[in-house]
Design an enzyme around this catalytic site. Sequence first.
Site, PDB file in Angstrom:
ATOM      1  N   CYS A  39       0.846  -1.195   0.000  1.00 39.08           N
ATOM      2  CA  CYS A  39       0.000   0.000   0.000  1.00 39.08           C
ATOM      3  C   CYS A  39       0.881   1.245   0.000  1.00 39.08           C
ATOM      4  O   CYS A  39       1.996   1.228   0.527  1.00 39.08           O
ATOM      5  CB  CYS A  39      -0.893  -0.013   1.241  1.00 39.08           C
ATOM      6  SG  CYS A  39      -1.949   1.444   1.428  1.00 39.08           S
ATOM      7  N   SER A  41       0.594   3.896   1.698  1.00 41.45           N
ATOM      8  CA  SER A  41       0.829   4.513   3.012  1.00 41.45           C
ATOM      9  C   SER A  41       2.203   4.140   3.562  1.00 41.45           C
ATOM     10  O   SER A  41       2.891   4.964   4.169  1.00 41.45           O
ATOM     11  CB  SER A  41      -0.254   4.092   4.005  1.00 41.45           C
ATOM     12  OG  SER A  41      -1.500   4.596   3.614  1.00 41.45           O
ATOM     13  N   HIS A  60       0.795  -2.725   6.993  1.00 43.10           N
ATOM     14  CA  HIS A  60      -0.414  -2.452   7.779  1.00 43.10           C
ATOM     15  C   HIS A  60      -1.640  -3.059   7.124  1.00 43.10           C
ATOM     16  O   HIS A  60      -2.740  -2.867   7.600  1.00 43.10           O
ATOM     17  CB  HIS A  60      -0.596  -0.937   7.924  1.00 43.10           C
ATOM     18  CG  HIS A  60      -0.844  -0.284   6.592  1.00 43.10           C
ATOM     19  ND1 HIS A  60       0.165  -0.014   5.701  1.00 43.10           N
ATOM     20  CD2 HIS A  60      -1.982   0.070   5.985  1.00 43.10           C
ATOM     21  CE1 HIS A  60      -0.342   0.483   4.605  1.00 43.10           C
ATOM     22  NE2 HIS A  60      -1.644   0.548   4.730  1.00 43.10           N
TER      23      HIS A  60
END
Length: 364
Positions: A39, A41, A60
Amino acid sequence: MVKAAVLWETNNPLVVEEVELDEPQAGEVLVKVGAAGICRSDRHFMHGDAPIALPVVLGHEGAGTVEKVGPGVTSVRPAQQVILTFVPSCGRCKSCVTGKNHLCDNHGATGPNMYDGTTRLHKGDQRIHHMGKTACFAEYSVVPESGCVPIDVAIPMDKAALIGCCVPTGVGAVTSSANVQPGSTVAVVGCGGVGLNVIMGAALVNASKIIAVDIRESQLEFAMKFGATHTVNASDQDPVAQVKALTDGKGADYTFEVFGSADTTKAAYDMAGKSGTVTVVGIAPWGAEAGINAVDMVRNEKTMRGTYYGSTHASVEMPKLVDMYLAGKLNLDDLVVRQYALDDINEAYGDMDKGEVGRGVIMY
Ligand code: APR
Ligand code: ZN
Ligand code: ZN
């Protein structure tokens, strides 16, 4: 000892190495990680665009199997499949007791440490932090009990991992935050792993036009598989003018920013029409400010809001998303396009930078 990808310094590759992982303490769970999604992020932390304590194990968006539970854990048991949540909830703070568990204040205050302020990961005396109390770029992770959501019917680990971040973030932005109404027009700026889930969410609630906006033609073609009805290439022409042209000059009823920058936030704002709702999902570099036309906001009664983690309650929504996947309502099978070993994690992020379509996943 467990194998983990450690970020020691920003703007340096992750180092895949053996680190120590302590036993789960009271209220904690040891999870054997099954899959972890690539991802953007995590990329923000690697680039220093978002601050985090170093060294840290990122990751995450994950799912796995419970290996062992610490004292007092009652909601999960060994051998159960779980989806990890990067915002566990303490159940006691103001956010948690007012139903906003996805913003848990005590999680925010303890950040990439466990709730007691210490870490279970270390290398000798050096503490290693746990991004989101999840740290699933590792073979095993110790997480708070509320940081793992058990699911009743097992699904493939890579699909389960996506339900840890991009699916609830994207679908929730549509259904929980913006509350998109049937028949309305939607524009989605940024069609990566999260944006494609915004598109799927908009299709689920029967939006009429779903306009995918991206700077890469490959992403736009791919977005058509997930319910986009129109595409706008923002690389050569003004995306705001193009979205207006596709909406009879009015602008879209609902727009979503799903890349993470000041410019795309402003574009998402400008392409929303009268009474439009602008939802910001992407996380821009720390300190970024977007110039919004203050008069237009009033005269056209636009609403602008941010949404974190789809503004959803993980333990309620994740099992529902699993059921929707099993019922064929969420096309997660086409979303996972590449699988990698943990050893190849830097290559996986390189592929994201190159603009490869869909989601990459680390398989353990
Ligand atoms: N206009 C439109 N789209 C853009 C632009 C732009 N100026 N710049 C980049 N994009 C597109 C990329 O081509 C890519 O398709 O945005 C997409 C971003 O997708 P990913 O890199 O897969 O990122 P994703 O994991 O979906 O995360 C998006 O949501 O949760 C947050 O932190 C996350 O800020 C990130 C955002
Ligand atoms: Zn994510
Ligand atoms: Zn809380």
